[in-house]
Enzyme design. Structure first.
Site, PDB file in Angstrom:
ATOM      1  N   GLU A 171     -73.442  46.123  42.563  1.00 57.32           N
ATOM      2  CA  GLU A 171     -73.610  44.906  41.764  1.00 57.32           C
ATOM      3  C   GLU A 171     -73.313  43.675  42.612  1.00 57.32           C
ATOM      4  OE1 GLU A 171     -70.571  43.240  41.563  1.00 57.32           O
ATOM      5  OE2 GLU A 171     -69.692  45.006  42.492  1.00 57.32           O
ATOM      6  N   GLU A 313     -70.710  45.369  45.631  1.00 57.01           N
ATOM      7  CA  GLU A 313     -72.064  45.606  46.142  1.00 57.01           C
ATOM      8  C   GLU A 313     -72.512  47.064  46.053  1.00 57.01           C
ATOM      9  OE1 GLU A 313     -72.177  44.418  50.230  1.00 57.01           O
ATOM     10  OE2 GLU A 313     -71.628  42.343  49.831  1.00 57.01           O
TER      11      GLU A 313
END
Length: 346
Positions: A171, A313
């Site tokens: 994300e 991430e």
């Protein structure tokens, strides 16, 4: 909120398969129990994939990106512009997770779930935008019920179109530790102060301010108690899209490799909708973000590694990936006492 059709997620409990996996692992040419958590991981992968010969095929790392209205309250050390700038960095292959995905041969897809910037079409970019960022959840719901449903549906459709049998969750969204903290607090029954940390780098005073703002958000949205209502009131577009992706991956019996705090909050929501989701999850790492250890405890999850990361991430999921590959190789390729002609203990 109207409950739209969620994918069916069955109980994977299969005593015969479990016994077969345990027997196969127990006959490997090491002292009994010596493979430790690697054996447990092999057994979990075999259970998820429904076979005594688990193989990981075409792994997909998806980075879900969106912006958050709550950032207007100063809950992040970085400006919202960093979200779209990092999307560009992912697509250019320069982010930490991009490097790790490339190293391990994992396909990377970046999803615009609600970034405050229009993107040109690009390889590896999927547009599933709901709006340019959520509303400020300290003043009311982050999104409408319809927006939340659409985001979840987008995640379901995305996974349906992806190949492979493994999904790694990533994300990007400045401010997204705030909705993750609120989701953990409301759905996990945890005081929000226990799951509110530095995010992108707040100092002690900043964390105190952030905690106060999140208490406001929880109070304003006190009426939201059911999982999808909580997700709409206190979530983010990238988290809601990730929830849909998790549900679909679980329905398809894909291995779900969970990253850090934000990804774990999405799994928490999904597990409240369908508890058997957790049977399909492998938690890659324990993040250094304050709330993650508490959230993992809530999920009864034991992460594979703890490297003190606070990157997000999907970097922790990608870093842990070789352990999944190794566990498959051990169960499939390592000799047994019988095949190697090695004596077992008496």
């Amino acid at each position: 909120m109207s409950l739209f059709a969620l994918p069916p997620i069955a109980d994977l409990t299969d005593p015969a398969l479990t016994a077969a996996l345990q027997h196969k692992i127990s006959r490997k040419t090491v002292p009994h129990g010596a493979l430790g958590r690697l054996a447990a991981l092999a057994e979990r992968l075999g259970t998820i994939l429904g076979t005594t010969e688990p193989r990981l095929d075409k792994p997909q790392l998806v980075v879900f990106a969106a912006d958050h209205g709550i950032t207007a309250r100063g809950v992040s050390a970085y400006p919202s512009d960093v979200t779209w700038q990092m999307v560009g960095n992912f697509l250019a292959g320069g982010a930490a997770v991009s490097v790790l995905a490339r190293q391990h041969g994992i396909a990377q897809t970046v999803v615009d779930c609600g970034v405050r910037r229009d993107f040109d079409a690009a390889p590896g970019l999927h547009i599933a935008r709901i709006a340019p960022g959520t509303a400020d959840m300290s003043a009311g719901p982050a999104m409408s019920a319809a927006q939340c449903e659409q985001a979840v549906s987008n995640g379901i459709a995305l996974v349906k179109a992806l190949p492979g049998n493994a999904l790694l969750l990533g994300e990007m969204g400045i401010g997204n530790t705030s909705p993750a903290s609120c989701l953990a607090a409301r759905l996990g029954g945890i005081d929000v102060a226990e799951v509110t940390g530095a995010g992108t780098g707040l100092d002690a005073a900043g964390i105190a301010r952030k905690t106060a703002v999140l208490r406001e958000a929880l109070a304003v949205n006190a009426g939201a108690t059911e999982p999808l209502a909580v997700l709409a009131a206190l979530g983010g577009f990238e988290i809601a899209t990730m929830v849909g992706a998790v549900l679909q991956a679980a329905s398809e019996r894909r291995v779900i490799v969970v990253d850090g705090f934000i990804a774990s909050s999405a799994v928490l929501v999904a597990s409240k909708l369908a508890p058997h989701v957790l049977q399909r999850c492998v938690f890659g790492h324990r993040s250094d973000e304050r709330g993650h250890a508490r959230l993992l405890q809530c999920l009864s999850a034991e992460p594979l590694i703890d490297m003190g990361l606070r990157v997000g991430e999907g970097s922790g999921a990608a870093l842990a990936w070789p352990l999944l590959e190794s566990s498959c190789r051990i169960i499939n390729e390592m000799a047994s006492f019988e095949s190697a002609g090695v004596s077992d203990k008496g």
